[in-house]
Design a protein around this motif. Structure first.
Motif, PDB file in Angstrom:
ATOM      1  N   ARG A 128       1.536   0.063  -3.116  1.00 12.57           N
ATOM      2  CA  ARG A 128       1.114  -1.108  -3.900  1.00 12.57           C
ATOM      3  C   ARG A 128      -0.307  -0.934  -4.415  1.00 12.57           C
ATOM      4  O   ARG A 128      -0.601  -1.227  -5.576  1.00 12.57           O
ATOM      5  N   ILE A 129      -1.195  -0.447  -3.558  1.00  9.41           N
ATOM      6  CA  ILE A 129      -2.593  -0.306  -3.963  1.00  9.41           C
ATOM      7  C   ILE A 129      -2.755   0.827  -4.976  1.00  9.41           C
ATOM      8  O   ILE A 129      -3.556   0.734  -5.909  1.00  9.41           O
ATOM      9  N   HIS A 182      -2.114  -0.355  -8.278  1.00  5.13           N
ATOM     10  CA  HIS A 182      -3.017  -1.402  -8.732  1.00  5.13           C
ATOM     11  C   HIS A 182      -4.133  -0.794  -9.589  1.00  5.13           C
ATOM     12  O   HIS A 182      -4.866   0.069  -9.141  1.00  5.13           O
ATOM     13  N   TYR A 210      -8.417  -5.176 -10.170  1.00  8.30           N
ATOM     14  CA  TYR A 210      -8.296  -6.533  -9.651  1.00  8.30           C
ATOM     15  C   TYR A 210      -9.162  -7.459 -10.494  1.00  8.30           C
ATOM     16  O   TYR A 210     -10.362  -7.232 -10.649  1.00  8.30           O
ATOM     17  N   TYR A 232     -10.400  -2.188  -2.792  1.00  7.46           N
ATOM     18  CA  TYR A 232      -9.066  -1.608  -2.863  1.00  7.46           C
ATOM     19  C   TYR A 232      -9.092  -0.135  -2.462  1.00  7.46           C
ATOM     20  O   TYR A 232      -8.224   0.342  -1.723  1.00  7.46           O
TER      21      TYR A 232
END
Length: 300
Positions: free
Chosen positions: A176-177, A180, A183, A199
């Motif tokens: 998930r990170i 990403h 943010y 993160y």
């Protein structure tokens, strides 16, 4: 031929040693187990908390909780803001320090609270058949049962042999990170940059605490052809260690497996039944008493 014995924390607990996670956590409550610690790990601490719960929690670090904590503590304050301080920046850079050092804290706990007690153990029953031991514990308790240290293999290392292994087996949060990109948050570029850094720090933490099952398993150097039986003493066979059990099963072939278990009502845990099914073990037995297993299968 030799019996392969797999030792888990239940074996030490059966010898009245305070090696549970709750025992350790209680001893360092307010020091290691701080407010910061609870924000990082999604773990409810109570007397039933297991080491496997901690290991699973290491792979489920909620980056949103970490960001919230850093924001509330002031670590995302703008460098130029009047209320920014070196302490705020310290919180951001050291957010994982206590959890990163959990292995060193536990080693210290073992040396001070557990190892001295092992010296006092004098079991009435000794292991007298040829065995090879895969020890998931960091302690040499099994030696008190007459097993030579030459036949004991510490898959996560012994307490006095470098950094012990405590880790997770999850890719979910890592994936998930990694997906990403950025943010989005309110405020200036400094705030957004620090969130992005968080993160990265969480991702680094997750990767550094992921067990390398294959490497750990390869280090065992066992002669698998000698194994005619597998006995698990005090191991919960939790999901975080299932890759090991699958590798063991592939090495030993279709030999009988015997599992100890602990249940106040002597009911075989459903999770243990699932383990047998997942491994594809055809010949197995569940026995509630570790001592009974030793008498029946490990002594002459």
């Amino acid at each position: 031929m030799k019996t392969l014995v797999i030792i888990g924390n239940g074996f030490d607990l059966n010898n009245q040693l305070k090696t549970s996670y709750s025992d350790f956590a209680e001893s360092v409550q307010g020091d290691v187990i701080s407010e910061k610690y609870s924000y990082i790990l999604p773990l409810d601490l109570n007397e039933d908390t297991l080491w496997s719960n901690l290991e699973e929690a290491l792979g489920d670090v909620d980056v949103d909780n970490v960001i919230e904590y850093l924001s509330d503590s002031g670590s995302y304050n703008d460098y130029a803001a009047d209320d920014w301080s070196d302490a705020d920046h310290h919180w951001h850079s050291q957010i994982f320090e206590d959890v990163d050092n959990i292995t060193e804290y536990f080693k210290k706990y073992l040396v001070e609270n557990v190892i001295p007690e092992i010296h006092n153990i004098n079991p009435k029953i000794k292991i007298s058949v040829p065995v090879s031991v895969i020890n998931f514990n960091y302690t040499p308790t099994i030696e008190k049962y007459g097993v030579s240290s030459r036949n004991i293999h510490y898959i996560h290392r012994k307490y006095d042999e470098g950094r012990i292994v405590i880790g997770h087996n999850s890719e979910n949060e890592i994936n998930r990170i990694e997906k990403h990109n950025q943010y989005e948050s309110e405020g200036g570029i400094d705030i957004e940059t620090r969130v992005s850094e968080t993160y990265d720090e969480v991702l680094s933490f997750l990767k550094s605490h992921k067990k390398n099952h294959e490497a750990n398993f390869t280090e065992l150097k066992l002669d698998w052809s000698e194994c005619d039986k597998v006995i698990c003493l005090g191991h919960s066979c939790s999901p975080v260690d299932m890759p090991y059990f699958k590798m063991i099963h592939s090495k030993v072939g279709e030999v009988p497996w015997i599992f100890s278990y602990y249940d106040e009502n002597n009911i075989v845990p459903t999770d243990l039944k699932h383990v047998v099914n997942e491994l594809g073990v055809k010949h197995y037995e569940f026995i509630p008493s570790i001592d009974d297993i030793i008498v029946k299968h490990l002594s002459i």
